[in-house]
Design a protein around this motif. Sequence first.
Motif, short mmCIF file in Angstrom:
data_model
loop_
_atom_site.label_atom_id
_atom_site.label_comp_id
_atom_site.label_asym_id
_atom_site.label_seq_id
_atom_site.Cartn_x
_atom_site.Cartn_y
_atom_site.Cartn_z
N LEU A 208 1.13 -0.82 -0.31
CA LEU A 208 0.45 0.04 -0.15
C LEU A 208 0.94 0.90 0.09
CD1 LEU A 208 -3.17 1.41 0.13
CD2 LEU A 208 -2.97 1.01 2.95
N ASP A 209 0.90 1.94 -1.03
CA ASP A 209 1.65 3.09 -0.99
C ASP A 209 0.92 4.56 -0.79
OD1 ASP A 209 3.44 1.45 -2.04
OD2 ASP A 209 4.05 2.32 -3.77
N PHE A 210 1.55 5.72 -0.79
CA PHE A 210 1.15 7.35 -0.64
C PHE A 210 2.17 7.63 -1.65
CE2 PHE A 210 1.14 10.96 1.77
CZ PHE A 210 0.58 11.43 1.52
N ALA A 211 1.80 8.90 -1.68
CA ALA A 211 3.09 9.10 -2.80
C ALA A 211 2.49 10.96 -2.05
CB ALA A 211 3.24 9.08 -3.92
N HIS A 212 3.63 11.59 -2.65
CA HIS A 212 2.91 13.67 -1.95
C HIS A 212 4.15 14.25 -3.53
CE1 HIS A 212 3.03 17.26 -1.43
NE2 HIS A 212 3.45 18.05 -1.08
N TYR A 213 4.08 14.72 -4.26
CA TYR A 213 4.48 15.17 -5.66
C TYR A 213 4.37 17.00 -5.48
CZ TYR A 213 3.19 10.90 -7.32
OH TYR A 213 3.33 9.27 -6.98
#
Lengths: 429, 429, 429
Positions: free
Chosen positions: C80-85
């Motif tokens: 399970l991934d979370f990304a902030h750009y």
Amino acid sequence: MHRSSFAALASIALLCVSAPTLAKDDLLETLAQKGVITMEEYEKLKAQRKSEVTATTDEGFKITSGDGAASVQVGTLQQLDFAHYNEDTAELADGTELRRSRLSLQGTFFTDWQYRVEYEFAGTTGVTDAYVTYSGLKPLTVTVGQFKQPFGMEALAADKNVTFMERGLPFYFITTRAPGVMVGTSRSNWSANVGLFGEPVANAQAGDEGYGAVGRVSFAPLMDADRFIHMGLATTWRKPTDENSTNLLGPKFTTVRFRARPESNILAQRLVDTGEIVGVDQYRLEGLEFAAQHGAATLQSEYHLVQVKRDAGSTLNFSGWYAQVAYTLTGEARPYRGDKGFFDAIKPARRFGKDGWGAFEVAARLSGIDLSDDDVTGGRERNAALGVNWYLNPLLRVSANFVKVLEVKGGAFDGDEPTIYELRMQLAL
Amino acid sequence: MHRSSFAALASIALLCVSAPTLAKDDLLETLAQKGVITMEEYEKLKAQRKSEVTATTDEGFKITSGDGAASVQVGTLQQLDFAHYNEDTAELADGTELRRSRLSLQGTFFTDWQYRVEYEFAGTTGVTDAYVTYSGLKPLTVTVGQFKQPFGMEALAADKNVTFMERGLPFYFITTRAPGVMVGTSRSNWSANVGLFGEPVANAQAGDEGYGAVGRVSFAPLMDADRFIHMGLATTWRKPTDENSTNLLGPKFTTVRFRARPESNILAQRLVDTGEIVGVDQYRLEGLEFAAQHGAATLQSEYHLVQVKRDAGSTLNFSGWYAQVAYTLTGEARPYRGDKGFFDAIKPARRFGKDGWGAFEVAARLSGIDLSDDDVTGGRERNAALGVNWYLNPLLRVSANFVKVLEVKGGAFDGDEPTIYELRMQLAL
Amino acid sequence: MHRSSFAALASIALLCVSAPTLAKDDLLETLAQKGVITMEEYEKLKAQRKSEVTATTDEGFKITSGDGAASVQVGTLQQLDFAHYNEDTAELADGTELRRSRLSLQGTFFTDWQYRVEYEFAGTTGVTDAYVTYSGLKPLTVTVGQFKQPFGMEALAADKNVTFMERGLPFYFITTRAPGVMVGTSRSNWSANVGLFGEPVANAQAGDEGYGAVGRVSFAPLMDADRFIHMGLATTWRKPTDENSTNLLGPKFTTVRFRARPESNILAQRLVDTGEIVGVDQYRLEGLEFAAQHGAATLQSEYHLVQVKRDAGSTLNFSGWYAQVAYTLTGEARPYRGDKGFFDAIKPARRFGKDGWGAFEVAARLSGIDLSDDDVTGGRERNAALGVNWYLNPLLRVSANFVKVLEVKGGAFDGDEPTIYELRMQLAL
């Protein structure tokens, strides 16, 4: 004195001391007690048990390692439905469907970690549950992954365990499963959970993903052997997905939409539907729960209120409610999980084909939803439903439901009030 | 007399009486017979066996509870195909494909209930089998869920067990699996089944779903150790899905379509195809089966006849047939299930890499289908096929097939007669 | 002499002779050694073990038949991934995703056959692995099915075991899994594999399917208890799928396309992309690997070169590289599989919640890719990445990655250099 007799006596002496730890008596213990093997051999062989396997079949097929620290259960849920619609205005397609067809893998590892993975192969296919719960920080539990947001006693009850074939009208306000983190704590008669959640993993998204916070408390002020009272309170605050990326030149906007099928899933139509509400800043969802049980009779009810705050224009208020009563003709009480704040499955006291006919339950429900407010005319709906459940054994259930749409007011299906006959065969392993 | 010797004698005496129930001798029994444990201890420990687990590996990996009342088997079927086409007119795409890639869960619970759930991950993905069979109403069995409709000995044989890589041309008339209810009965040399079925769960539908009734009887007038004769008769009556909802103003209509790939699945083309036949009221499908075996040689043949009754215009007649012979060079007989009326898998007497090379089988088939009648020109096709199967062990099989399209007459592919070379590696666990 | 004492002595005498074969001592052996059961009984009961089951829980839940000849392991991988750009020019969608959600079935049958089947339920769903390996032709192994082509030490390392959340930029040149046949051989410090492969089973195709040959050798000239040096060399020759069938009148053509996400998977954009290169005759991909380890520190690097030969116009050259260092703060060495030529998973010496906090690893990587040559302007990209991995126990891992796009030169995203923050929770059972 004969040497083996002496060993036997010595063993027995030892066993008298260590007896409490030998709760589950078995061959090893028997042989130790008889002195056939020494206590050292007993201890050594018992330690080797780690790689042995036991299986329990009370609920599905669970395989556990010898030390109990790890387990795995391969499960499946199959629901085959048939529906016939007595149409009013719109043509509704009679037919069959696999309502749910799931495979799951769940269990424990290193004692304190519980995992559950479940996939859906019917309807909207994909991942349903995929989470890990850590219970090593007592009294707290921490859950990470995709799982059910803590909102609503009917929503939280397992899909295989709800009284009617479909949950009541207000359930359609809830996004059940989403990826997130939840911290909880509970005792035998209360529970409290708070979590942060993103959008369900299946949702496509063009802009930044929506997110929200959810919290719920449940409490059973009375909880006896044959009766209890349950109260629950839950709240969700949610920022919807930002859709601006799809139209770089146009205004930024986010949308929400609420709509409900008439407590039947085979037909395609939603009789009430807000349509996409644009320019939504955020929304809140509040939930109230009340339930009670006395012996074989249960009462269950919920009220949901949604408040949609828009960038421009008034705040919109939508709401829904249901109240249902159920009675088990064969006397079994519906088990209540006080530490979870929802109902578990009825276990028939007798099994069909073995010592009886299984368990029979009858139920009645009234429900309503109001999706009209201000400039949004999603429509109002009220339903009445009757249901019969036949629990042949702990794994098999047959349900027959009758739903009468009492009123549809406003929206595209204004005045369209069909009658629904539904049948389900359920295998939950 | 020594006390333990006495106990031993007493045990043996007891065992003489109860011997028939102690068929499966094991450690517990050995210890009881030797008097190391008493008969009471034996009985008590045997009762605890319920949570013990045994695994058999003859066909996949089956885990059974100690009392035999529950079992679970996680299985998989993988078929990796390669095809090369000697094109005639149309360009056919050579290549590889996973023909079938399945996971299944099957077993028993509460002794009398059998379940099977299977998912397909290649080609048309989704649920294949999802059913429960109850065998507690002897001599009847009742099956509910999605499963194979009782029609055609080749269609009913497991996908992993058919002689050629693809079933013969007339097979394409059959909708194999559909949700429904079936009642059956059988003895060692005959079977009879009738069922009511809806549309396959994967089928989308706009109007009321189609439904039908299916019945089949199989009978083996001769069934010896090394030879048998099989006869089968089946009939289907079917009302297709009502598509009227998609066009509310236009006329109501229902459609059926029959088409067939040339006994190869990688190419996209169907050389014969009726197209959508509109205005269908109902249709019937009749099937005749004849098979015989003498030692390692088998003969198998079927004839199918379809009668499509239309709202207007003549009744359409389509038909198909095949006849095939197979011979196991290594001598193994193809097992016949007289109680089911179809063939099971060849079990190689020796295993590759252990005590031999496995089993080898050669086969030849002729088949035909006629999809032209009256105003429908779907085309006529005749094929000849040769096949070699190498059964390396009970779980692995390699197949090489050669298919020559002898004739295509009428339809869009009139006169297009390609030659097909196919290869398959199969793992069935 | 007492008869049972004699038996015991006799048994012990026998055991002294046969002791080496009784390595795993257990209840049966204990009873035999004590003379409670005779050696004949021992042998007989041991033979019956075939249907007994053992489970090991070191890596998932493996069930093995008593004779060890068959095993099955049901596994799952959840990421399970979370990304902030931190966006630069293009809008990138923050959010969560299930990066991988897989179920697998693997094990052994008839001692010499290994199988593995794995399905992906997140992102591009379908079959990942589906193969059988035969190890009965020592020193050769033969693998048939869909599996990873032997190219690149990072590509070959299991998805759950790579150091960073996403593999480095040059990885995007590689088609990892494809259906095919591979022959291999290995010793403890080297491996060699060659294979023939078609197109991945999920790829749609209009014309004849593409195919290729792949070969790789790996060698560890130094391989001590706490350090090693790894060198690898691999080459792929590939003929792409023939797309001519889609345009029967136009010219025949085949295409290839290379493109790369910036080492993050939630955003949709590929910052470098050749677009479809038409008129490709064939292409080659060469790979060089170098890695070294000293205790808790590892260095890993690869260089990939692609040469695309076109029907008309110049041969195109694209290339990519990465170099990374990793250090386990808690001292565990990353296990190296000398017989495979890639890294395995770090096993934490202590477990979170039991006797410590698990293992912690820090890593840094530089990577680059160049997709511009001649008339193709796919763009050049260079990235820097930092990562922290927390191995809570052998089954659970949390990763935090920081990726800075240092430079994007040419192509549609010229000069767009975002910064990426990523988080992952991984369960690998």
